[in-house]
Design an enzyme around this catalytic site. Structure first.
Site, PDB file in Angstrom:
ATOM      1  N   GLU B  68       0.819  -1.216   0.000  1.00 44.15           N
ATOM      2  CA  GLU B  68       0.000   0.000   0.000  1.00 44.15           C
ATOM      3  C   GLU B  68       0.850   1.263   0.000  1.00 44.15           C
ATOM      4  OE1 GLU B  68      -0.477  -2.579   2.059  1.00 44.15           O
ATOM      5  OE2 GLU B  68      -2.526  -3.283   1.755  1.00 44.15           O
ATOM      6  N   HIS B 137     -10.640  -5.165  10.919  1.00 46.30           N
ATOM      7  CA  HIS B 137     -11.382  -5.246   9.656  1.00 46.30           C
ATOM      8  C   HIS B 137     -12.796  -4.676   9.781  1.00 46.30           C
ATOM      9  CE1 HIS B 137      -8.248  -8.297   8.952  1.00 46.30           C
ATOM     10  NE2 HIS B 137      -8.464  -8.143   7.670  1.00 46.30           N
TER      11      HIS B 137
HETATM   12  C1  LIG Z   1      -1.687  -4.452   5.044  1.00 41.73           C
HETATM   13  C2  LIG Z   1      -2.744  -5.348   4.525  1.00 41.73           C
HETATM   14  N1  LIG Z   1      -3.106  -5.241   3.230  1.00 41.73           N
HETATM   15  C3  LIG Z   1      -4.062  -6.051   2.728  1.00 41.73           C
HETATM   16  C4  LIG Z   1      -4.664  -6.980   3.499  1.00 41.73           C
HETATM   17  C5  LIG Z   1      -5.775  -7.851   2.931  1.00 41.73           C
HETATM   18  N2  LIG Z   1      -5.312  -9.221   2.781  1.00 41.73           N
HETATM   19  C6  LIG Z   1      -5.604 -10.160   3.703  1.00 41.73           C
HETATM   20  S1  LIG Z   1      -4.920 -11.628   3.338  1.00 41.73           S
HETATM   21  C7  LIG Z   1      -4.228 -11.017   1.925  1.00 41.73           C
HETATM   22  C8  LIG Z   1      -3.394 -11.900   1.075  1.00 41.73           C
HETATM   23  C9  LIG Z   1      -2.206 -12.361   1.810  1.00 41.73           C
HETATM   24  O1  LIG Z   1      -1.418 -13.155   1.012  1.00 41.73           O
HETATM   25  P1  LIG Z   1      -0.228 -13.952   1.655  1.00 41.73           P
HETATM   26  O2  LIG Z   1       0.629 -13.050   2.454  1.00 41.73           O
HETATM   27  O3  LIG Z   1       0.421 -14.714   0.562  1.00 41.73           O
HETATM   28  O4  LIG Z   1      -0.937 -14.933   2.690  1.00 41.73           O
HETATM   29  P2  LIG Z   1      -2.007 -16.085   2.375  1.00 41.73           P
HETATM   30  O5  LIG Z   1      -3.346 -15.466   2.414  1.00 41.73           O
HETATM   31  O6  LIG Z   1      -1.684 -16.664   1.068  1.00 41.73           O
HETATM   32  O7  LIG Z   1      -1.839 -17.031   3.512  1.00 41.73           O
HETATM   33  C10 LIG Z   1      -4.549  -9.685   1.744  1.00 41.73           C
HETATM   34  C11 LIG Z   1      -4.140  -8.869   0.605  1.00 41.73           C
HETATM   35  C12 LIG Z   1      -4.292  -7.042   4.859  1.00 41.73           C
HETATM   36  N3  LIG Z   1      -4.881  -7.910   5.707  1.00 41.73           N
HETATM   37  N4  LIG Z   1      -3.325  -6.236   5.335  1.00 41.73           N
END
Ligand SMILES: Cc1ncc(C[n+]2csc(CCOP(=O)(O)OP(=O)(O)O)c2C)c(N)n1
Ligand SMILES: [Mg+2]
Lengths: 328, 342
Positions: B68, B137
């Protein structure tokens, strides 16, 4: 570093507990959410991120840890929590929002805290990393034993906190290990769409620490890599970055239609489910026989059933207790 | 309006209204482009960018890494360089990882350049709880953004306003924080307030910032809200009407600029004020609205103003706790009763 027979059985048992636990959560999650899927309804409301498929990351690392070591996890925390020894009954109750939950229902599935085993997690991407580094610093300052491990997804390596914490950990030679669970997806965005670096272990070089890549979602290979890293950390030789190739067998969260996945991807992943694969290997190498494997499986199921029954039977918190515990 | 124009009614969700406004502007203005997480293939976690990558392609509708600070900061630079970026911060709660780009760059660059540059960008972000997603959230944080000078802040309560405010935001040369409430998006999986899904004209139109809407006229009490708060206020007004109390309901629509005149005019008429806000109680929107009225004129007030806001605690996960904390129509009616006793 090869696991002993007892460690292999421990890993198999905890992979099973995690999987059976999530199967139960999955079933119960849909109660009250059909025919119309509304996240607010049912005994387990809110977002639900399952970790099934990713159990090798949790057990391969946590097999080297005891309750005194510190672990931080993510929005997808159950497998790591199970492997770290978080109280399963109280975790289940927390996920149900019950008063007997680890946080009395305040935290829910993305905010699991079990101070008894030094486990915590956060729903903000990469933000578990700072506290892990801080715990490692605190151990160093206090001369207390123990290491810290930060789990994160492959999507989290593109967040500023990743780079800042790795730099700090290496600069101060802290007893911390960073474990990237590369399940290839960050919600609908693939790893390839989110970084020009195919393997994140190479990023370790940018901060002056070793990096290791563990292919194949293989708990025994994770065990070996994590063992080395944790030994280094315990010995005062500083941090390590590990990336593990793993699979997310579920959607990003429950209710995810997964339209972004290429056709056939899910079937291929299920064919490589790490749990039956480990069972076969342990039987082949003589660590288990069929009857022992069945017994471990039955015991895992019983552990889960007991936790779920506890959570179901527990009371909801009094609504006004929402106002308590803001300050220490 | 439908009857007058003879046009078929077209009921849209806020999610679709937002996407339509952006698409219409992208067709006529090649400078408009989007960046955010899961906004392309997925069409946005909350549906508000659905169909855009299919029409405009991945060059203009860009899925980003979870970075972000990088893409919101990049939007500030692109905006100063002649583009009109739209960025999405998936949940407003995530502002912590990127606030510098937002409040030190996006919000201050026009001023610090002495007006020498423009920052025509829109930061879309989701707000609100009620579905047990806990305090990372579910927050609203309206006041956090409205408090910091240099950002316009809008928060629609229905799809008609959502489209007009989005088009206006896209054409504004200043940064606009566009806060949409998850419970109003029309995404079934979040449950949805039906009152947010309304008739929306197909042609492009703008709504002026700084004009609150009197969405229900009344004589006895003024209830001011925004986003979900408006729907709670309207339901409370129905309940009050059954008791013979006539409530006027004001939808703020934009916090910055804030239409203080409409509120003051209404309170001068009714003599009673209730502010409904899903953001935290203290140091927030409700205090600002009440101050705007009482610092202007105390004499018209028949009772101390009341606020129905979120208590000053992190948002709990457990349903009974969360529901206890959230504003609702019954709490608004109780606030009126407190005033009636005064
Ligand atoms: C700072 C932030 N940006 C966006 C999100 C929304 N979000 C939650 S899970 C996710 C994907 C995360 O991907 P990864 O780190 O690969 O973990 P996975 O879900 O695959 O376990 C996103 C974008 C968040 N929780 N925090
Ligand atoms: Mg991932």
């Amino acid at each position: 570093m090869a696991p002993t027979i007892a460690q292999k059985r421990w890993m198999y048992r905890h992979m099973l507990i995690s999987r059976r636990f999530e199967e139960a959560i999955e079933r119960i999650y849909f109660e009250g959410k059909t025919p119309a899927f509304n996240m607010a309804n049912g005994p387990i409301p809110g977002e639900m991120h399952l970790s099934n498929g990713q159990e090798p990351c949790a057990v391969g690392v946590c097999a080297h840890l005891d309750a005194g070591d510190v672990v931080t996890s993510t929005h997808r925390p159950h497998h790591v929590a199970v492997a770290k020894g978080v109280d399963l009954k109280r975790m289940a109750a927390e996920i149900f929002g019950k008063a007997a939950g680890l946080s009395g229902g305040r935290g829910g599935h993305m905010h699991i805290f079990d101070p008894a085993v030094n486990f915590s997690c956060s729903g903000i991407i990469a933000q578990g990393m700072g506290p892990a580094v801080g715990a490692a610093l605190s151990r160093k300052l206090q001369g207390k034993p123990g290491v810290a491990v930060a789990f994160l997804g492959e999507g989290a390596v593109n967040q500023g906190a990743f780079h800042e914490t790795l730099n700090l950990a290496a600069l101060w030679q802290l007893p911390v290990v960073f474990v990237v669970e590369d399940n290839a997806w960050g919600i609908s965005v693939s790893k390839r769409q989110s970084t020009a670096v195919p393997r994140n272990d190479v990023r370790a070089a940018a901060y002056g620490m070793p990096g290791t890549y563990v292919p194949g979602n293989d708990p025994l290979a994770v065990f070996a890599a994590a063992g080395e890293a944790i030994e280094r950390a315990r010995g005062g030789a500083g941090p390590t970055l590990i990336e593990i190739e793993t699979y997310r067998l579920a959607g990003h969260f429950m209710g995810d239609a997964e339209g972004y996945r290429p056709a056939g991807e899910k079937d291929a992943l299920f064919a490589r489910d790490p749990i039956p694969a480990l069972r076969r290997r342990l039987i082949e190498d003589g660590s288990l026989d069929e009857a022992e494997a069945d017994a471990i499986e039955a015991a895992a199921q019983a552990t889960v059933d007991e936790a779920i029954a506890f959570a179901r039977a527990a009371d909801y918190p009094a609504p006004e207790t929402a106002l308590e515990r803001v300050f220490a | 309006m439908t009857e007058q124009t003879g046009r078929n009614e077209r009921r849209l969700t806020i999610a679709r209204a937002m996407a339509e406004a952006v698409a219409q502007e992208m067709r006529i203005d090649p400078r408009v482009f989007l960046m955010g997480e899961d906004i392309a293939t997925l069409g946005g976690v909350f549906g508000n960018t659905r169909g855009l990558v299919e029409e405009f392609g991945p060059e203009r509708v860009r899925d980003t890494p979870i970075s972000e600070t990088a893409f919101i900061g990049a939007a500030v630079g692109a905006a100063a360089d002649g583009m009109r970026p739209v960025v999405e911060l998936m949940f407003v709660d995530f502002f912590g990882v990127c606030m510098d780009a937002i409040y030190n760059l996006m919000a201050k660059n026009i001023y610090f350049s002495g007006g020498g540059i423009k920052v025509p960008m829109v930061l879309m972000t989701s707000t609100g709880g009620g579905y047990s997603d806990a305090g990372q959230h579910s927050q609203c944080l309206y006041a956090t953004f409205a408090h910091l000078p240099g950002m316009k802040v809008v928060a629609p309560s229905n799809a008609y306003d959502a489209k007009g405010l989005m088009t206006a935001a896209l054409r504004d040369d200043s940064p606009v924080v566009y806060m949409f409430h998850k419970g109003l998006q029309g995404m079934g999986w979040l449950g949805t307030e039906p009152g947010a899904t309304v008739d929306v004209p197909e042609t492009s139109y703008t709504l002026p910032f700084g004009q609150a809407a009197v969405v229900r006229e009344g004589r006895d009490v003024t209830i001011v809200g925004l986003a979900m708060g408006v729907h709670n206020a309207l339901k409370a007004a129905d309940d009050l009407a059954r008791r013979g109390v006539s409530a006027e309901v004001i939808d703020l629509r934009t916090l910055v600029p804030l239409d203080r005149d409409t509120i003051r005019r209404s309170v001068a008429k009714t003599g009673r004020l209730i502010v409904v806000d899903e953001d935290y109680h203290s140091f927030g929107v409700s205090g600002e609205i009440i101050a705007s009225v009482v610092e202007h004129d105390l004499r018209g007030l028949k009772a101390p103003p009341q606020r129905v806001a979120y208590p000053d605690v992190p948002i709990p996960f457990s349903r009974p706790m969360e529901q206890f904390c959230l504003p609702n129509p019954a709490k608004i009616v109780q606030a009126f009763d407190r005033m009636a006793q005064a």
